[in-house]
Write a protein that holds these residues in place. Structure first.
Motif, PDB file in Angstrom:
ATOM      1  N   PHE A  70     -25.282  79.033  70.194  1.00  0.00           N
ATOM      2  CA  PHE A  70     -24.222  79.682  70.552  1.00  0.00           C
ATOM      3  C   PHE A  70     -23.274  79.506  71.670  1.00  0.00           C
ATOM      4  O   PHE A  70     -22.139  80.557  71.722  1.00  0.00           O
ATOM      5  CB  PHE A  70     -25.507  81.848  71.464  1.00  0.00           C
ATOM      6  N   TYR A 189     -23.097  83.860  64.564  1.00  0.00           N
ATOM      7  CA  TYR A 189     -23.446  84.042  64.624  1.00  0.00           C
ATOM      8  C   TYR A 189     -24.825  83.578  63.817  1.00  0.00           C
ATOM      9  O   TYR A 189     -25.744  83.436  63.937  1.00  0.00           O
ATOM     10  CB  TYR A 189     -24.554  84.894  65.735  1.00  0.00           C
ATOM     11  N   ARG A 191     -27.340  84.970  63.689  1.00  0.00           N
ATOM     12  CA  ARG A 191     -28.346  84.822  63.919  1.00  0.00           C
ATOM     13  C   ARG A 191     -28.218  86.805  64.781  1.00  0.00           C
ATOM     14  O   ARG A 191     -27.624  86.113  65.682  1.00  0.00           O
ATOM     15  CB  ARG A 191     -29.460  84.422  64.577  1.00  0.00           C
ATOM     16  N   ALA A 192     -29.125  87.494  65.417  1.00  0.00           N
ATOM     17  CA  ALA A 192     -29.029  88.823  66.021  1.00  0.00           C
ATOM     18  C   ALA A 192     -29.725  88.389  67.848  1.00  0.00           C
ATOM     19  O   ALA A 192     -30.430  86.723  67.772  1.00  0.00           O
ATOM     20  CB  ALA A 192     -29.902  89.750  66.235  1.00  0.00           C
ATOM     21  N   ALA A 193     -29.004  88.751  68.516  1.00  0.00           N
ATOM     22  CA  ALA A 193     -28.990  88.730  69.639  1.00  0.00           C
ATOM     23  C   ALA A 193     -30.754  89.088  69.894  1.00  0.00           C
ATOM     24  O   ALA A 193     -30.819  90.267  69.612  1.00  0.00           O
ATOM     25  CB  ALA A 193     -28.210  88.933  70.637  1.00  0.00           C
ATOM     26  N   ALA A 195     -33.194  90.991  72.077  1.00  0.00           N
ATOM     27  CA  ALA A 195     -33.118  91.859  72.322  1.00  0.00           C
ATOM     28  C   ALA A 195     -33.782  93.032  72.511  1.00  0.00           C
ATOM     29  O   ALA A 195     -33.530  93.762  70.922  1.00  0.00           O
ATOM     30  CB  ALA A 195     -31.452  92.447  72.791  1.00  0.00           C
ATOM     31  N   ALA A 196     -34.855  93.430  73.023  1.00  0.00           N
ATOM     32  CA  ALA A 196     -35.692  94.497  72.475  1.00  0.00           C
ATOM     33  C   ALA A 196     -35.503  95.848  73.233  1.00  0.00           C
ATOM     34  O   ALA A 196     -35.654  95.813  74.473  1.00  0.00           O
ATOM     35  CB  ALA A 196     -37.547  93.984  72.892  1.00  0.00           C
TER      36      ALA A 196
END
Lengths: 207, 365
Positions: A70, A189, A191-193, A195-196
């Motif tokens: 990334f 990307y 793929r998601a970041a 983050a929760a």
């Protein structure tokens, strides 16, 4: 005749190539795990000097947009956008999966290691979308030639090595697109970041 | 005779993407020709804090747009700019790297000098941008990520008198808001709620006031607030609006008291230098809190110091301060080459021992 410089920092290397018309005038690929931010611009200026060109001689910029690391991908995207603005020339983003497929026969599956037990996959001839795939969900590739860092890890047809260095492939693909308006380069990307949402619930509010 | 300078500044070290143009003619007040800030508040709000990867993704696709907007606002082209200044740290590394690479692209393509700027120097030199404040002055930098007292003797001469040993006050406000079911960012929402509350009904500690020096701690205050909240909710099944307002007022008052008392001590150390024009300046988002600002102003007034607090848009993260700090460094002859890197940790005061994150990567700030 289009003259452009292409570069990529989406993996553990600093790669670049200068293309003029059909000819590669200069090219380099330096493996490195870190330090691409410091090395990229000096490398680009060295290649331009080798080609006998200055920044203002370029008709376009091209950069790799991943998928890949990334932060590394953002280095090249940010550099290309800054250069595009200051030179008043278009910047063209090229996906790593398309670049790996450049110059190879179709049909072709490009399969790159996406870490965490997954791969990036894109089919060419007919062309499909780039995807993040778990190995269990891979399509049947038994009759299809494969290339990419994870090609040998999944069952399929013959494994091909890329037809040319990555930066050269990015340069050649970008050169074909210079005639049509292109969006500003943006990282691919897939793929998601991570983050929760917060785990502690807020208190119940009373009047 | 120094020449007039027009500096382009870029900032992307936390959750604001910013670009600005500042012109400075020697002997005249600096002029902000454009200051564009694209915030990310909505992006991070669901997560109760800034998510570094989300911030970096936004910066990479917004920086050049902000620069274009700043140039259009100022009615300038890059050929009329003298140099490019960029935040090179400290901060969230993904965003800082995007800023540095975009700035290199701008500088290389336009043939302009590049100046890497310390984000904290941007905040600390803001009173010189807004008021041409003379050295040496005392600065309290108080934001979501930082809290320190600085003796500012020159554009690159900072001495840290003390700072937080754990959380920054802005971070503590965010955590307080989360504990009390208030929206992010916590500073404005806690302040608004505190307006209806009694700051004296619920006792909260004033950490480290019993110790000498200017160091501060805000982490324990957050824990004390959690206990006070649970006590207020005991037997009621929830938190009443009145209790929440009192908790906000008590929390804000505790932060203001700690900052005011430590400011008194910092002023004492500063006055020992016998500055010809004594001044106490604040910067950072927390300086926007009216109660805290009034407490600090009171302390400065009692010690007969001039008090300066830049307007809010120049207190919070922005690129005008980076352009200005860039001008100050540029005038000292500082230039960076194309190997400029990004530094997640970069203390302003290189001599004092590290306070935070003094691991193998070095001090944070």
């Amino acid at each position: 005749m289009t003259t452009l410089i292409a570069f990529d920092t989406s993996a553990a290397a600093c790669a670049a190539a200068v293309l003029s018309g059909d000819r590669i005038l200069a090219r380099a690929e330096e493996p490195m795990a870190t330090g691409q931010a410091e090395r990229l611009f000096p490398l680009l200026e060295e290649l331009l000097a080798e080609a006998g060109l200055g920044w203002r001689d370029l008709d376009a910029l091209a950069c790799g947009i991943g998928p890949g690391n990334f932060t590394g991908t953002r280095l090249s995207v940010s550099a290309a956008r800054g250069l595009a603005l200051s030179l008043g020339r278009p910047a063209i983003g090229v996906s790593r999966l398309e670049a790996l497929a450049e110059g190879l026969p179709r049909p072709l599956a490009v399969i790159e290691d996406a870490r965490r037990g997954a791969v990036y996959l894109q089919l060419f001839g007919p062309d499909g979308p780039p995807e993040l795939v778990q190995p269990g969900a891979l399509p049947d590739l038994r009759t299809i030639a494969r290339t990419g860092s994870a090609a040998s890890l999944v069952p399929g047809g013959p494994v091909l090595t890329p037809a040319m260095p990555l930066a050269e492939a990015i340069a050649r693909i970008a050169a074909r697109r210079t005639g049509t308006p292109q969006p500003r380069p943006a990282p691919l990307y897939l793929r998601a970041a991570d983050a929760a949402p917060p785990s502690d619930p807020p208190p119940v509010l009373l009047p | 005779m120094p020449e007039p300078v027009i500096m382009l500044g870029l900032e992307s070290s936390c959750d604001d993407t910013a670009a600005a143009l500042v012109r400075h003619v020697p002997g005249e007040p600096a002029e902000i020709l454009a200051s564009v800030v694209a915030g990310q508040t909505d992006l991070h709000a669901p997560f109760g804090g800034v998510v570094p990867e989300l911030a970096a993704r936004a910066h990479a696709e917004k920086l050049d747009l902000c620069v274009e907007e700043a140039l259009a606002t100022a009615g300038l082209t890059l050929s009329q700019v003298d140099a490019v200044a960029v935040t090179a740290g400290p901060g969230l590394i993904g965003g800082v790297l995007s800023g540095v690479m975009c700035a290199k692209g701008l500088a290389a393509g336009a043939g302009l000098p590049l100046v890497g700027v310390n984000h904290l120097a941007g905040h600390a030199l803001t009173p010189r941008l807004t008021d041409a404040l003379a050295f040496p002055y005392l600065m309290l930098l108080v934001s979501g990520g930082h809290c320190q007292f600085l003796l500012v003797r020159g554009p690159e001469d900072f001495t840290r008198l003390g700072g937080t040993i754990d959380d920054a006050p802005g971070e503590a406000f965010d955590k307080a808001a989360k504990l009390l079911g208030l929206p992010q960012p916590g500073g404005p929402s806690v302040e608004a709620e505190a307006a209806a509350g009694d700051p004296r009904r619920i006792p909260l500690p004033r950490p480290l006031l019993d110790r000498p020096g200017c160091d501060m701690s805000f982490s324990g205050l957050k824990t004390a607030l959690l206990r006070a909240r649970d006590l207020a909710m005991a037997g009621k099944g929830g938190l009443t609006r009145a209790d929440r307002a009192d908790l906000c007022a008590a929390f804000q008052s505790a932060v203001a008291d700690v900052l005011a008392e430590k400011s008194c001590r910092a002023i004492g150390e500063y006055m020992a230098l016998m500055p010809p024009e004594p001044a106490f300046a604040v910067a950072g988002g927390v300086a926007a809190n009216a109660t805290i600002r009034a407490a600090l102003e009171g302390v400065a007034g009692a010690a007969s110091l001039r008090f300066l607090a830049p307007p809010l848009r120049l207190c919070t993260d922005n690129a005008a301060m980076i352009a200005w700090a860039g001008i100050e460094r540029f005038r000292l002859g500082h230039r960076d080459d194309m190997t400029l890197g990004a530094r997640p940790r970069w203390p302003l005061d290189k001599a004092s021992p590290a306070m935070l994150g003094s691991g193998k990567k070095g001090a944070k700030a």
